[in-house]
Design a protein around this motif. Structure first.
Motif, PDB file in Angstrom:
ATOM      1  N   ARG A  47      -4.520   2.559  -2.175  1.00  0.00           N
ATOM      2  CA  ARG A  47      -5.194   3.704  -2.301  1.00  0.00           C
ATOM      3  C   ARG A  47      -4.459   4.649  -3.063  1.00  0.00           C
ATOM      4  NH1 ARG A  47      -9.897   5.268   1.563  1.00  0.00           N
ATOM      5  NH2 ARG A  47     -10.505   2.947   2.431  1.00  0.00           N
ATOM      6  N   GLY A  48      -3.201   4.234  -3.582  1.00  0.00           N
ATOM      7  CA  GLY A  48      -2.657   5.169  -4.571  1.00  0.00           C
ATOM      8  C   GLY A  48      -1.712   6.182  -3.672  1.00  0.00           C
ATOM      9  N   TYR A  49      -1.303   6.104  -2.544  1.00  0.00           N
ATOM     10  CA  TYR A  49      -0.455   6.960  -1.662  1.00  0.00           C
ATOM     11  C   TYR A  49       0.936   6.247  -1.944  1.00  0.00           C
ATOM     12  CZ  TYR A  49      -4.463   9.392   0.022  1.00  0.00           C
ATOM     13  OH  TYR A  49      -5.313  10.259   0.262  1.00  0.00           O
ATOM     14  N   GLU A  50       1.914   7.043  -2.805  1.00  0.00           N
ATOM     15  CA  GLU A  50       3.083   6.870  -2.760  1.00  0.00           C
ATOM     16  C   GLU A  50       3.931   7.145  -1.572  1.00  0.00           C
ATOM     17  OE1 GLU A  50       4.337   4.522  -4.851  1.00  0.00           O
ATOM     18  OE2 GLU A  50       2.485   4.269  -5.773  1.00  0.00           O
ATOM     19  N   LEU A  51       4.714   6.072  -0.825  1.00  0.00           N
ATOM     20  CA  LEU A  51       5.623   6.492   0.443  1.00  0.00           C
ATOM     21  C   LEU A  51       6.712   6.473   0.025  1.00  0.00           C
ATOM     22  CD1 LEU A  51       3.742   4.551   3.095  1.00  0.00           C
ATOM     23  CD2 LEU A  51       3.561   7.072   2.718  1.00  0.00           C
ATOM     24  N   LYS A  52       7.730   7.259   0.527  1.00  0.00           N
ATOM     25  CA  LYS A  52       9.263   7.219   0.223  1.00  0.00           C
ATOM     26  C   LYS A  52       9.737   6.001   1.024  1.00  0.00           C
ATOM     27  CE  LYS A  52       9.913  12.308   0.487  1.00  0.00           C
ATOM     28  NZ  LYS A  52      10.743  13.508   1.304  1.00  0.00           N
ATOM     29  N   ALA A  53      10.700   5.442   0.452  1.00  0.00           N
ATOM     30  CA  ALA A  53      11.567   4.246   1.067  1.00  0.00           C
ATOM     31  C   ALA A  53      11.873   4.742   2.037  1.00  0.00           C
ATOM     32  CB  ALA A  53      12.325   3.596   0.009  1.00  0.00           C
ATOM     33  N   ARG A  54      11.983   3.785   3.255  1.00  0.00           N
ATOM     34  CA  ARG A  54      12.661   4.055   4.320  1.00  0.00           C
ATOM     35  C   ARG A  54      14.118   3.666   4.313  1.00  0.00           C
ATOM     36  NH1 ARG A  54       8.999   0.655   8.351  1.00  0.00           N
ATOM     37  NH2 ARG A  54       9.172  -1.010   6.936  1.00  0.00           N
ATOM     38  N   ALA A  55      15.057   4.365   4.930  1.00  0.00           N
ATOM     39  CA  ALA A  55      16.088   3.905   4.851  1.00  0.00           C
ATOM     40  C   ALA A  55      16.309   2.675   6.049  1.00  0.00           C
ATOM     41  CB  ALA A  55      17.257   4.808   5.721  1.00  0.00           C
ATOM     42  N   LYS A  56      17.125   1.721   5.603  1.00  0.00           N
ATOM     43  CA  LYS A  56      17.214   0.378   6.201  1.00  0.00           C
ATOM     44  C   LYS A  56      18.100   0.506   7.505  1.00  0.00           C
ATOM     45  CE  LYS A  56      15.907  -3.147   3.545  1.00  0.00           C
ATOM     46  NZ  LYS A  56      15.600  -4.287   3.836  1.00  0.00           N
ATOM     47  N   ALA A  57      17.666  -0.177   8.642  1.00  0.00           N
ATOM     48  CA  ALA A  57      18.551   0.045   9.832  1.00  0.00           C
ATOM     49  C   ALA A  57      19.914  -0.407   9.534  1.00  0.00           C
ATOM     50  CB  ALA A  57      17.786  -0.432  10.873  1.00  0.00           C
ATOM     51  N   ARG A  58      20.907   0.031  10.008  1.00  0.00           N
ATOM     52  CA  ARG A  58      22.240  -0.592  10.109  1.00  0.00           C
ATOM     53  C   ARG A  58      22.428  -1.716  11.110  1.00  0.00           C
ATOM     54  NH1 ARG A  58      26.891   3.416   8.384  1.00  0.00           N
ATOM     55  NH2 ARG A  58      27.745   1.717   9.107  1.00  0.00           N
ATOM     56  N   ARG A  59      22.725  -2.788  10.774  1.00  0.00           N
ATOM     57  CA  ARG A  59      22.769  -3.902  11.717  1.00  0.00           C
ATOM     58  C   ARG A  59      24.283  -4.154  12.072  1.00  0.00           C
ATOM     59  NH1 ARG A  59      17.899  -5.303  13.476  1.00  0.00           N
ATOM     60  NH2 ARG A  59      16.542  -5.383  11.824  1.00  0.00           N
ATOM     61  N   GLY A  60      24.590  -4.674  13.232  1.00  0.00           N
ATOM     62  CA  GLY A  60      25.871  -4.956  13.700  1.00  0.00           C
ATOM     63  C   GLY A  60      26.619  -3.843  14.514  1.00  0.00           C
TER      64      GLY A  60
END
Length: 66
Positions: A47-60
């Motif tokens: 629908r044209g709503y731009e979302l901010k990229a979420r920070a990737k969870a740190r693993r390990g």
């Protein structure tokens, strides 16, 4: 670093819709909650709503301190 804050809320779904989401989530190896979030994100982007990229969870394990 603290994990990102997530908003929790109750969602009432028709049982047939919930069952379909669970089947789709299972096929894509996700939880039903993660599947609903992904579907909502896709619908918002369509629908044209731009979302901010979420920070990737740190693993390990966290690095050892000195």
């Amino acid at each position: 670093m603290a994990p990102p804050v997530r908003k929790a809320f109750a969602l009432r779904l028709d049982p047939a819709v919930h069952a379909a989401v669970e089947r789709l989530a299972s096929a894509e190896l996700r939880s039903a909650n993660a599947q609903i979030e992904m579907l909502l994100r896709e619908a918002l982007e369509a629908r044209g709503y731009e979302l901010k990229a979420r920070a990737k969870a740190r693993r390990g394990r966290p690095p050892k301190g000195d």
